[in-house]
Motif scaffolding. Structure first.
Motif, PDB file in Angstrom:
ATOM      1  N   LYS A 131      43.914  46.188  38.156  1.00  0.00           N
ATOM      2  CA  LYS A 131      44.915  45.838  37.158  1.00  0.00           C
ATOM      3  C   LYS A 131      45.950  46.955  36.994  1.00  0.00           C
ATOM      4  CE  LYS A 131      41.390  43.224  34.667  1.00  0.00           C
ATOM      5  NZ  LYS A 131      40.522  43.198  33.480  1.00  0.00           N
ATOM      6  N   SER A 133      48.136  47.032  34.763  1.00  0.00           N
ATOM      7  CA  SER A 133      48.286  47.296  33.332  1.00  0.00           C
ATOM      8  C   SER A 133      47.293  48.352  32.844  1.00  0.00           C
ATOM      9  CB  SER A 133      48.095  46.004  32.534  1.00  0.00           C
ATOM     10  OG  SER A 133      46.822  45.429  32.789  1.00  0.00           O
ATOM     11  N   PRO A 205      49.316  42.393  32.541  1.00  0.00           N
ATOM     12  CA  PRO A 205      50.688  42.843  32.296  1.00  0.00           C
ATOM     13  C   PRO A 205      51.521  41.750  31.647  1.00  0.00           C
ATOM     14  CG  PRO A 205      50.358  42.358  34.619  1.00  0.00           C
ATOM     15  CD  PRO A 205      49.013  42.253  33.966  1.00  0.00           C
ATOM     16  N   GLY A 393      53.893  48.570  34.995  1.00  0.00           N
ATOM     17  CA  GLY A 393      52.678  48.294  34.224  1.00  0.00           C
ATOM     18  C   GLY A 393      52.743  47.004  33.439  1.00  0.00           C
ATOM     19  N   TYR A 395      54.346  46.673  30.559  1.00  0.00           N
ATOM     20  CA  TYR A 395      54.034  47.102  29.206  1.00  0.00           C
ATOM     21  C   TYR A 395      55.093  46.681  28.192  1.00  0.00           C
ATOM     22  CZ  TYR A 395      50.621  50.254  31.391  1.00  0.00           C
ATOM     23  OH  TYR A 395      49.577  50.774  32.099  1.00  0.00           O
ATOM     24  N   ASP A 399      52.069  48.535  23.672  1.00  0.00           N
ATOM     25  CA  ASP A 399      51.066  48.934  24.660  1.00  0.00           C
ATOM     26  C   ASP A 399      51.027  50.450  24.844  1.00  0.00           C
ATOM     27  OD1 ASP A 399      50.339  46.281  25.131  1.00  0.00           O
ATOM     28  OD2 ASP A 399      51.915  46.012  26.627  1.00  0.00           O
TER      29      ASP A 399
END
Length: 426
Positions: A131, A133, A205, A393, A395, A399
């Motif tokens: 991931k 994220s 994400p 990411g 984001y 986050d």
């Protein structure tokens, strides 16, 4: 002038609200800040836009292209499978990423280190199914704390050493002056990211439909010529080495990155379309549009207004440890919205006045200012590296806040305790 200073502060406060709530997309809010500063006369038109063509912007774009080439040719796939054999899972890999990016930042610019690793990890996530994220934020955490391993790791180090030497009290700062606390914060943050921080980062994400993971699953690179894979990996390694030995080579960082990107596209490792798609436009806009904050605060008098207020607060406190706490309480939130270097330059003379008035050791105060201004992990606008991770990411502003605020608090406490024990406060 005071009216303009108030307007600048109001614009920044409004931007913070918009960043946190995301009523507007982050790039729109960031551009709105630059435009508002221009409209109220805090900065001129060229200042508002100059960072869009800065060397940092070029590094971000060029390294993204090189990273895309490493992914498209299967290089990231090879590295990803190698790392997954060493690390048993994402948590262990997060720990390794924080430590590795931190060590890289100690000998390379934060921007260069982040650009290299973000590009590499993005391709690796696409190839292995990990991931992005979860793995992009640890890069900026490492870059944030690793820059202090050597005193030349950030621009503030030489400035603080020269400031201390100019006091004429026979004290200086060694080449590794910041290293013990920087390494301690790096280790603490790596452990945090592998445990608490992992849970606080998003599982998916926000831009799920973007980037390589939109196709799902692992990719087959068997049809890619081996020379392309080898060339792309050599370009990434060569760029990294070129950045380390920038002074010896005599070529600036951004030109080294640009040359690597040119070779990647020119050798057909990736197409022009793929290279264009790889550039994180949102991150570049957020970074470039927020750079003028420091200059707007200086030109309008907002910086002096804040500094005067801070001096009044600090000057009325008698306890050296409480002074350290207030320095972090004032500086750390501010540095998450303006340049670390600008924050240090702004508060250094104030801290020295307080140190002299209360009889506190100036070295301890300068170290406190340096680290208070360097804990910048709670927003995407705190450092160029933070902005660079937004798009890869996937984001949102929140986050950064979720893992960043607890980590900030932990690092502030660790820093205060270390400085109070390691340096004479009186």
């Amino acid at each position: 002038m005071e009216q303009m200073a108030v307007l600048v502060i109001l614009v920044i406060l409004a931007a913070i609200v918009l960043f946190v709530t995301e009523w507007l997309p982050l790039p729109v809010t960031a551009m709105g800040v630059a435009v508002c500063f221009y409209l109220i006369g805090a900065i001129d038109a060229s200042t508002a836009l100059k960072s869009f063509s800065s060397s940092t912007t070029m590094i971000i774009a060029a390294m993204a292209i090189i990273g895309e080439a490493v992914f498209r040719t299967g290089g990231a796939d090879k590295i990803g499978h190698l790392l997954t054999k060493v690390s048993k899972g994402e948590r262990q890999l997060m720990f390794a990423i924080v430590m590795f990016s931190g060590i890289m930042s100690g000998f390379l610019s934060n921007t260069g280190a982040a650009a290299l690793l973000i590009a590499l990890i993005l391709g690796m996530c696409a190839s292995t199914g990990m991931k992005r994220s979860k793995l992009m934020y640890p890069v900026i955490v490492g870059c944030c704390f690793g820059g202090g391993i050597t005193i030349v790791g950030t621009t503030s180090g030489p400035f603080l050493r020269e400031t201390l030497e100019n006091l004429g009290i026979g004290e200086t700062m060694s080449f590794f002056e910041f290293a013990p606390l920087s390494l301690l914060l790096l280790l603490v943050s790596a452990l945090y990211m592998a445990t608490i921080g992992y849970k606080l980062l998003p599982d998916q994400p926000a831009n799920e439909s973007s980037y390589h993971d939109s196709t799902g699953g692992e990719k087959d690179f068997s049809d890619i010529p081996k020379w392309k894979t080898t060339l792309s990996l050599c370009l990434m390694v060569g760029t990294f080495l070129g950045m380390i030995f920038e002074d010896q080579i005599g070529i600036p960082l951004h030109f080294i990155a640009i040359i690597g990107a040119m070779i990647a596209v020119g050798a057909r490792c990736i197409t022009v379309k793929e290279a264009s798609h790889a550039i994180p436009v949102s991150g570049i806009i957020i970074y470039a549009a927020m750079v003028p904050v420091a200059e707007a605060m200086t030109n309008s008098g907002a910086a002096d207004l804040i500094a005067d207020g801070a001096l009044k607060v600090l000057g009325n406190v008698g306890s050296p440890v409480l002074i350290l706490c207030l320095i972090f309480l004032i500086i750390t939130p501010l540095t998450n919205f303006m340049s670390n270097a600008a924050t240090i330059i702004l508060f250094t003379p104030i801290a020295l006045i307080v140190a002299e008035t209360l009889g506190i050791g100036p070295k301890a105060i300068l170290i406190a200012v340096r680290f208070a201004a360097s804990i910048a992990v709670a927003t995407p606008v705190a450092m160029p590296a933070n902005s660079m991770a937004v798009e890869p990411g996937g984001y949102r502003f929140i986050d950064y806040l979720k893992p960043g605020l607890p980590l900030t608090l932990i690092c502030v406490v660790v820093s205060i305790v270390y400085i109070a024990v390691a340096y004479p406060l009186s």
